[in-house]
Design a protein around this motif. Structure first.
Motif, PDB file in Angstrom:
ATOM      1  N   LEU A 177      18.435 -32.462   9.438  1.00 26.79           N
ATOM      2  CA  LEU A 177      18.504 -31.073   9.879  1.00 26.79           C
ATOM      3  C   LEU A 177      19.751 -30.759  10.700  1.00 26.79           C
ATOM      4  N   PRO A 178      20.164 -31.616  11.635  1.00 26.54           N
ATOM      5  CA  PRO A 178      21.383 -31.274  12.380  1.00 26.54           C
ATOM      6  C   PRO A 178      22.603 -31.057  11.483  1.00 26.54           C
ATOM      7  N   GLY A 179      22.743 -31.834  10.431  1.00 30.83           N
ATOM      8  CA  GLY A 179      23.865 -31.658   9.515  1.00 30.83           C
ATOM      9  C   GLY A 179      23.807 -30.336   8.771  1.00 30.83           C
ATOM     10  N   VAL A 180      22.612 -29.915   8.383  1.00 34.08           N
ATOM     11  CA  VAL A 180      22.437 -28.629   7.706  1.00 34.08           C
ATOM     12  C   VAL A 180      22.857 -27.493   8.637  1.00 34.08           C
ATOM     13  N   LEU A 181      22.381 -27.546   9.886  1.00 31.48           N
ATOM     14  CA  LEU A 181      22.709 -26.499  10.857  1.00 31.48           C
ATOM     15  C   LEU A 181      24.199 -26.511  11.196  1.00 31.48           C
ATOM     16  N   GLU A 182      24.751 -27.697  11.382  1.00 25.61           N
ATOM     17  CA  GLU A 182      26.168 -27.854  11.723  1.00 25.61           C
ATOM     18  C   GLU A 182      27.062 -27.293  10.624  1.00 25.61           C
ATOM     19  N   THR A 183      26.749 -27.622   9.383  1.00 23.78           N
ATOM     20  CA  THR A 183      27.560 -27.168   8.249  1.00 23.78           C
ATOM     21  C   THR A 183      27.619 -25.646   8.188  1.00 23.78           C
ATOM     22  N   GLN A 184      26.469 -24.998   8.311  1.00 23.71           N
ATOM     23  CA  GLN A 184      26.433 -23.534   8.241  1.00 23.71           C
ATOM     24  C   GLN A 184      27.199 -22.903   9.393  1.00 23.71           C
ATOM     25  N   LEU A 185      26.985 -23.401  10.610  1.00 28.72           N
ATOM     26  CA  LEU A 185      27.654 -22.799  11.772  1.00 28.72           C
ATOM     27  C   LEU A 185      29.166 -23.000  11.726  1.00 28.72           C
ATOM     28  N   ARG A 186      29.611 -24.174  11.324  1.00 24.59           N
ATOM     29  CA  ARG A 186      31.062 -24.405  11.220  1.00 24.59           C
ATOM     30  C   ARG A 186      31.684 -23.501  10.159  1.00 24.59           C
ATOM     31  N   ARG A 187      31.007 -23.412   9.022  1.00 25.89           N
ATOM     32  CA  ARG A 187      31.524 -22.609   7.906  1.00 25.89           C
ATOM     33  C   ARG A 187      31.577 -21.125   8.262  1.00 25.89           C
ATOM     34  N   ASP A 188      30.499 -20.610   8.829  1.00 25.54           N
ATOM     35  CA  ASP A 188      30.375 -19.167   9.018  1.00 25.54           C
ATOM     36  C   ASP A 188      30.864 -18.664  10.372  1.00 25.54           C
TER      37      ASP A 188
ATOM     38  N   ALA B 213      23.869 -19.958  23.093  1.00 30.36           N
ATOM     39  CA  ALA B 213      22.548 -19.323  22.973  1.00 30.36           C
ATOM     40  C   ALA B 213      21.750 -19.485  24.263  1.00 30.36           C
ATOM     41  N   MET B 214      21.802 -20.662  24.880  1.00 29.20           N
ATOM     42  CA  MET B 214      21.072 -20.870  26.136  1.00 29.20           C
ATOM     43  C   MET B 214      21.628 -19.963  27.234  1.00 29.20           C
ATOM     44  N   LEU B 215      22.947 -19.799  27.260  1.00 35.79           N
ATOM     45  CA  LEU B 215      23.541 -18.876  28.238  1.00 35.79           C
ATOM     46  C   LEU B 215      23.160 -17.433  27.924  1.00 35.79           C
ATOM     47  N   SER B 216      23.088 -17.085  26.644  1.00 34.27           N
ATOM     48  CA  SER B 216      22.777 -15.703  26.268  1.00 34.27           C
ATOM     49  C   SER B 216      21.371 -15.301  26.695  1.00 34.27           C
ATOM     50  N   GLU B 217      20.479 -16.265  26.836  1.00 36.78           N
ATOM     51  CA  GLU B 217      19.091 -15.987  27.206  1.00 36.78           C
ATOM     52  C   GLU B 217      18.856 -16.042  28.707  1.00 36.78           C
TER      53      GLU B 217
ATOM     54  N   LYS C 157      30.246 -13.498  19.999  1.00 35.08           N
ATOM     55  CA  LYS C 157      30.219 -14.660  19.106  1.00 35.08           C
ATOM     56  C   LYS C 157      28.776 -15.055  18.789  1.00 35.08           C
ATOM     57  N   VAL C 158      27.916 -15.060  19.792  1.00 34.74           N
ATOM     58  CA  VAL C 158      26.508 -15.383  19.573  1.00 34.74           C
ATOM     59  C   VAL C 158      25.869 -14.342  18.663  1.00 34.74           C
ATOM     60  N   VAL C 159      26.129 -13.080  18.932  1.00 34.42           N
ATOM     61  CA  VAL C 159      25.570 -11.992  18.114  1.00 34.42           C
ATOM     62  C   VAL C 159      26.040 -12.123  16.662  1.00 34.42           C
ATOM     63  N   GLU C 160      27.288 -12.505  16.478  1.00 35.99           N
ATOM     64  CA  GLU C 160      27.833 -12.684  15.127  1.00 35.99           C
ATOM     65  C   GLU C 160      27.226 -13.903  14.434  1.00 35.99           C
ATOM     66  N   ALA C 161      27.048 -14.995  15.175  1.00 36.95           N
ATOM     67  CA  ALA C 161      26.582 -16.260  14.591  1.00 36.95           C
ATOM     68  C   ALA C 161      25.074 -16.305  14.367  1.00 36.95           C
ATOM     69  N   ALA C 162      24.314 -15.597  15.179  1.00 41.36           N
ATOM     70  CA  ALA C 162      22.851 -15.718  15.158  1.00 41.36           C
ATOM     71  C   ALA C 162      22.209 -15.409  13.802  1.00 41.36           C
ATOM     72  N   PRO C 163      22.584 -14.336  13.121  1.00 37.11           N
ATOM     73  CA  PRO C 163      21.898 -14.050  11.846  1.00 37.11           C
ATOM     74  C   PRO C 163      22.025 -15.179  10.816  1.00 37.11           C
ATOM     75  N   GLY C 164      23.204 -15.734  10.669  1.00 33.72           N
ATOM     76  CA  GLY C 164      23.388 -16.836   9.719  1.00 33.72           C
ATOM     77  C   GLY C 164      22.622 -18.073  10.134  1.00 33.72           C
ATOM     78  N   HIS C 165      22.620 -18.348  11.430  1.00 35.58           N
ATOM     79  CA  HIS C 165      21.891 -19.506  11.944  1.00 35.58           C
ATOM     80  C   HIS C 165      20.387 -19.339  11.712  1.00 35.58           C
ATOM     81  N   VAL C 166      19.872 -18.165  12.043  1.00 39.98           N
ATOM     82  CA  VAL C 166      18.439 -17.902  11.861  1.00 39.98           C
ATOM     83  C   VAL C 166      18.069 -17.976  10.378  1.00 39.98           C
TER      84      VAL C 166
ATOM     85  N   GLU D 115      27.810 -26.275  20.321  1.00 38.51           N
ATOM     86  CA  GLU D 115      28.477 -25.125  20.932  1.00 38.51           C
ATOM     87  C   GLU D 115      27.606 -23.877  20.820  1.00 38.51           C
ATOM     88  N   TYR D 116      27.052 -23.658  19.631  1.00 37.76           N
ATOM     89  CA  TYR D 116      26.177 -22.499  19.435  1.00 37.76           C
ATOM     90  C   TYR D 116      24.966 -22.583  20.356  1.00 37.76           C
ATOM     91  N   PHE D 117      24.346 -23.748  20.430  1.00 38.82           N
ATOM     92  CA  PHE D 117      23.169 -23.940  21.265  1.00 38.82           C
ATOM     93  C   PHE D 117      23.503 -23.665  22.728  1.00 38.82           C
TER      94      PHE D 117
END
Length: 158
Positions: free
Chosen positions: A24-35, A47-51, A109-118, A42-44
């Motif tokens: 699972l970490p590789g799947v998440l990493e690949t999408q976040l790096r690509r998009d 995200a923790m700061l955003s909350e 950046k979080v707002v932009e990245a969140a939809p693809g991550h979710v 970094e995203y995590f």
């Protein structure tokens, strides 16, 4: 000492869980790096700061929430700071501590990245199981975390 070996069913469950934990970490990493040009960590972190209230946490608390050593977190936050996504400053309540705050650019950046991550999380996990199983995963995760994160540092529980 007698070893309580795993039953065949326990072994099957264990191997399946390990496969998910490893893949699972590789799947998440690949999408976040690509998009979004972010690593999953970094995203995590963002995200923790955003909350957090005022999008700000002490570095020690952020380390706990991201399950990172202060050294690892410091390196990552340094990279995020260089990109203008995070700002560090002395904690007003304790000048020995350092706060990390999500900047407006970081928020964007979080707002932009969140939809693809979710979407990736949904496609990889939740689309594969039933609503009842979602509840079971939550319950099982909580029970395991009670053993390995009893203080609720990584994942605070009610």
């Amino acid at each position: 000492m007698d070893t309580a070996w795993l039953s065949e069913q326990e072994r099957e469950a264990w191997l399946g869980l390990i496969a998910v934990v490893e893949l699972l970490p590789g799947v998440l990493e690949t999408q976040l790096r690509r998009d979004s040009d972010l690593t999953h960590f970094e995203y995590f972190t963002l995200a923790m700061l955003s909350e957090a209230p005022d999008r700000t946490l002490r570095m020690t608390e952020l380390a706990g929430r991201t399950n990172a050593t202060l050294s690892r977190l410091s390196h990552v936050v340094n990279r995020l700071e260089q990109r203008g996504l995070v700002h560090r400053f002395p904690c007003p309540e304790d000048r020995r501590a350092t706060n990390a705050q999500l900047t407006e650019v970081g928020w964007d950046k979080v707002v932009e990245a969140a939809p693809g991550h979710v979407s990736t999380v949904r496609e990889s996990i939740f689309d594969a199981i039933t609503a009842e199983q979602v509840g079971q995963v939550a319950q099982i995760s909580a029970q395991i975390l009670d053993r390995i994160d009893a203080e609720g540092i990584f994942y605070p529980r009610p």
